[in-house]
Scaffold this motif. Structure first.
Motif, PDB file in Angstrom:
ATOM      1  N   VAL A  45       5.429-134.836  24.727  1.00  0.00           N
ATOM      2  CA  VAL A  45       6.188-134.395  25.896  1.00  0.00           C
ATOM      3  C   VAL A  45       5.630-135.042  27.157  1.00  0.00           C
ATOM      4  CG1 VAL A  45       6.854-132.385  27.272  1.00  0.00           C
ATOM      5  CG2 VAL A  45       6.734-132.199  24.789  1.00  0.00           C
ATOM      6  N   GLY A  46       6.514-135.407  28.066  1.00  0.00           N
ATOM      7  CA  GLY A  46       6.080-135.946  29.349  1.00  0.00           C
ATOM      8  C   GLY A  46       7.242-136.555  30.102  1.00  0.00           C
ATOM      9  N   SER A  50       5.517-141.959  30.928  1.00  0.00           N
ATOM     10  CA  SER A  50       4.220-141.395  30.517  1.00  0.00           C
ATOM     11  C   SER A  50       3.628-142.125  29.320  1.00  0.00           C
ATOM     12  CB  SER A  50       4.367-139.905  30.203  1.00  0.00           C
ATOM     13  OG  SER A  50       5.286-139.705  29.141  1.00  0.00           O
ATOM     14  N   GLY A  51       4.417-142.973  28.657  1.00  0.00           N
ATOM     15  CA  GLY A  51       3.905-143.729  27.508  1.00  0.00           C
ATOM     16  C   GLY A  51       4.368-143.184  26.165  1.00  0.00           C
ATOM     17  N   LYS A  52       5.291-142.223  26.165  1.00  0.00           N
ATOM     18  CA  LYS A  52       5.722-141.571  24.926  1.00  0.00           C
ATOM     19  C   LYS A  52       6.365-142.563  23.951  1.00  0.00           C
ATOM     20  CE  LYS A  52       8.696-138.746  26.783  1.00  0.00           C
ATOM     21  NZ  LYS A  52       8.785-139.374  28.120  1.00  0.00           N
ATOM     22  N   THR A  53       7.348-143.313  24.441  1.00  0.00           N
ATOM     23  CA  THR A  53       8.065-144.239  23.566  1.00  0.00           C
ATOM     24  C   THR A  53       7.144-145.341  23.066  1.00  0.00           C
ATOM     25  OG1 THR A  53      10.225-143.802  24.562  1.00  0.00           O
ATOM     26  CG2 THR A  53       9.938-145.933  23.485  1.00  0.00           C
ATOM     27  N   ALA A 226       1.757-132.362  22.164  1.00  0.00           N
ATOM     28  CA  ALA A 226       0.825-133.159  22.961  1.00  0.00           C
ATOM     29  C   ALA A 226       1.534-133.519  24.254  1.00  0.00           C
ATOM     30  CB  ALA A 226       0.411-134.423  22.209  1.00  0.00           C
ATOM     31  N   VAL A 227       0.962-133.110  25.374  1.00  0.00           N
ATOM     32  CA  VAL A 227       1.540-133.415  26.686  1.00  0.00           C
ATOM     33  C   VAL A 227       0.902-134.698  27.202  1.00  0.00           C
ATOM     34  CG1 VAL A 227       1.933-132.580  29.031  1.00  0.00           C
ATOM     35  CG2 VAL A 227       1.889-130.956  27.130  1.00  0.00           C
ATOM     36  N   MET A 228       1.730-135.708  27.484  1.00  0.00           N
ATOM     37  CA  MET A 228       1.219-136.997  27.942  1.00  0.00           C
ATOM     38  C   MET A 228       1.484-137.191  29.424  1.00  0.00           C
ATOM     39  SD  MET A 228       1.874-139.949  25.069  1.00  0.00           S
ATOM     40  CE  MET A 228       0.926-141.171  26.013  1.00  0.00           C
ATOM     41  N   TYR A 229       0.510-137.792  30.080  1.00  0.00           N
ATOM     42  CA  TYR A 229       0.686-138.162  31.488  1.00  0.00           C
ATOM     43  C   TYR A 229       0.024-139.505  31.718  1.00  0.00           C
ATOM     44  CZ  TYR A 229       0.868-137.985  36.561  1.00  0.00           C
ATOM     45  OH  TYR A 229       1.138-138.278  37.884  1.00  0.00           O
ATOM     46  N   LEU A 230       0.796-140.474  32.122  1.00  0.00           N
ATOM     47  CA  LEU A 230       0.301-141.801  32.482  1.00  0.00           C
ATOM     48  C   LEU A 230      -0.576-142.403  31.373  1.00  0.00           C
ATOM     49  CD1 LEU A 230       1.126-143.115  35.144  1.00  0.00           C
ATOM     50  CD2 LEU A 230      -1.171-142.713  36.001  1.00  0.00           C
ATOM     51  N   GLY A 231      -0.076-142.327  30.133  1.00  0.00           N
ATOM     52  CA  GLY A 231      -0.738-142.998  29.027  1.00  0.00           C
ATOM     53  C   GLY A 231      -1.771-142.200  28.274  1.00  0.00           C
ATOM     54  N   ARG A 232      -2.088-140.983  28.757  1.00  0.00           N
ATOM     55  CA  ARG A 232      -3.113-140.184  28.079  1.00  0.00           C
ATOM     56  C   ARG A 232      -2.595-138.794  27.753  1.00  0.00           C
ATOM     57  NH1 ARG A 232      -8.396-142.165  28.233  1.00  0.00           N
ATOM     58  NH2 ARG A 232      -9.221-140.077  27.918  1.00  0.00           N
TER      59      ARG A 232
END
Length: 323
Positions: A45-46, A50-53, A226-232
């Motif tokens: 999620v993000g 955020s880098g998800k794809t 997993a919550v992603m923000y800016l690649g992490r």
């Protein structure tokens, strides 16, 4: 739980040209570790960017990671040449966001579903017909002979996405990346497609990475989030825990921004995450979220990036609020 797909400190850095002679690093995925077992789903999620794809594409080895490892059923496939990955292509598939552009408009549904079987040299003509009929039945496109002869433009958005699901199932995969599979179809079809995916997962014990910006649907379809923000990854726990007890200020803001179905509450403004995500070429120092964080602590958050660590039982968060 034995891992079906495992990512170990995975990084994906793209080179972005600046002028004629120099490049900059765009860190799309920056040190992500996670594992998905058979029959399990992790929701990623993000916000957009955020880098998800990219993470999903790395897990499918459509991208070779810049660093870290990708393991499938214990086998390291990180640097395996594409020509040697044909066996993996049968076991790992993707469902894509746009059901309008992901299907060839010049091919019938039958030909769309037959193509993977031909590429992998599976079955005789008669056996392929049976596999296509089975796949269409699995996604509830019946009578199958009627849908098999249709072209994508003759189908609704929900039906097109079901064809996309059938295509991902035709090779009997063990792992599927579902990248925003319901974001471009209407609300009623979303529920149907998610229920369909859940049923197919239970029937065939498929491991799923479910990528979405909609934390509400991830609660329905995922065991863990997993919550992603800016690649992490900034927060990781069971889905019900993340929704009921979000710890990271970013996760709290995402949940607060979910629309309330109760009309009596619509008079109140919904909270939104302030500002825009920073450019991944120019990642902020310290905590990546600190320029937008309502609980920012000066002389701490901007100095050093917090590590993702367990602060409650099976609940990890990367935030100095829980030191």
């Amino acid at each position: 739980m034995s891992a079906l797909i495992e990512l170990k400190d995975t990084k994906m850095v793209f080179k972005v040209r600046k002028g004629w002679f120099s490049t900059l690093d765009l860190r799309a995925v920056d040190g992500v570790s996670l594992s998905i077992g058979r029959g399990n789903t992790i929701g990623i999620v993000g916000e957009s960017g955020s880098g998800k794809t990219t993470l999903g594409r790395v897990s499918l080895r459509l991208l070779e990671p810049t660093a870290g490892k990708v393991l499938f059923d214990g086998k390291d496939i990180t640097e395996v040449k594409e020509s040697d990955l044909k066996w993996f292509r049968r076991k790992a598939q993707g469902i894509f966001q746009d059901p309008y552009s992901s299907l060839n408009p010049y091919m019938t549904v039958e030909r769309i579903l037959e193509e993977p079987l031909v590429l992998h040299e599976i079955g005789s003509d008669r056996e392929r017909e049976e596999l296509i009929s089975k796949a269409l039945t699995d996604v509830k496109l019946t009578p199958t002979e009627e849908f098999a002869g249709k072209y994508p433009h003759m189908l609704s958005g929900g039906q097109r996405q079901r064809v996309g699901v059938a295509r991902s199932l035709i090779l009997n995969p063990e792992y599927i990346v579902a990248d925003e599979p319901v974001s471009m179809i209407d609300a009623s079809s979303r529920v149907e497609v998610l229920s369909l995916l859940r049923g197919l997962q239970e029937k065939y014990r498929i491991g799923f990475m479910y990528i979405t910006h909609d934390i509400a649907t991830s609660k329905y379809f995922s065991e863990r989030i997993a919550v992603m923000y800016l690649g992490r990854i900034v927060e990781f726990a069971e889905a019900r825990t993340v929704i009921a007890e979000p710890l990271h200020p970013y996760t709290q803001a995402l949940i607060a921004a979910v629309p309330d179905p109760d009309p009596s509450n619509r008079l109140h403004d919904r909270s939104v995450v302030p500002g825009e995500p920073p450019n991944p070429i120019n990642v902020p120092s310290g905590c990546r979220f600190h320029p937008r964080c309502p609980r920012f602590m000066k002389n701490k958050c901007e100095i050093k990036e917090p590590e993702l660590r367990e602060v409650k039982r099976v609940h990890q968060v990367a935030c100095y609020l829980y030191d």
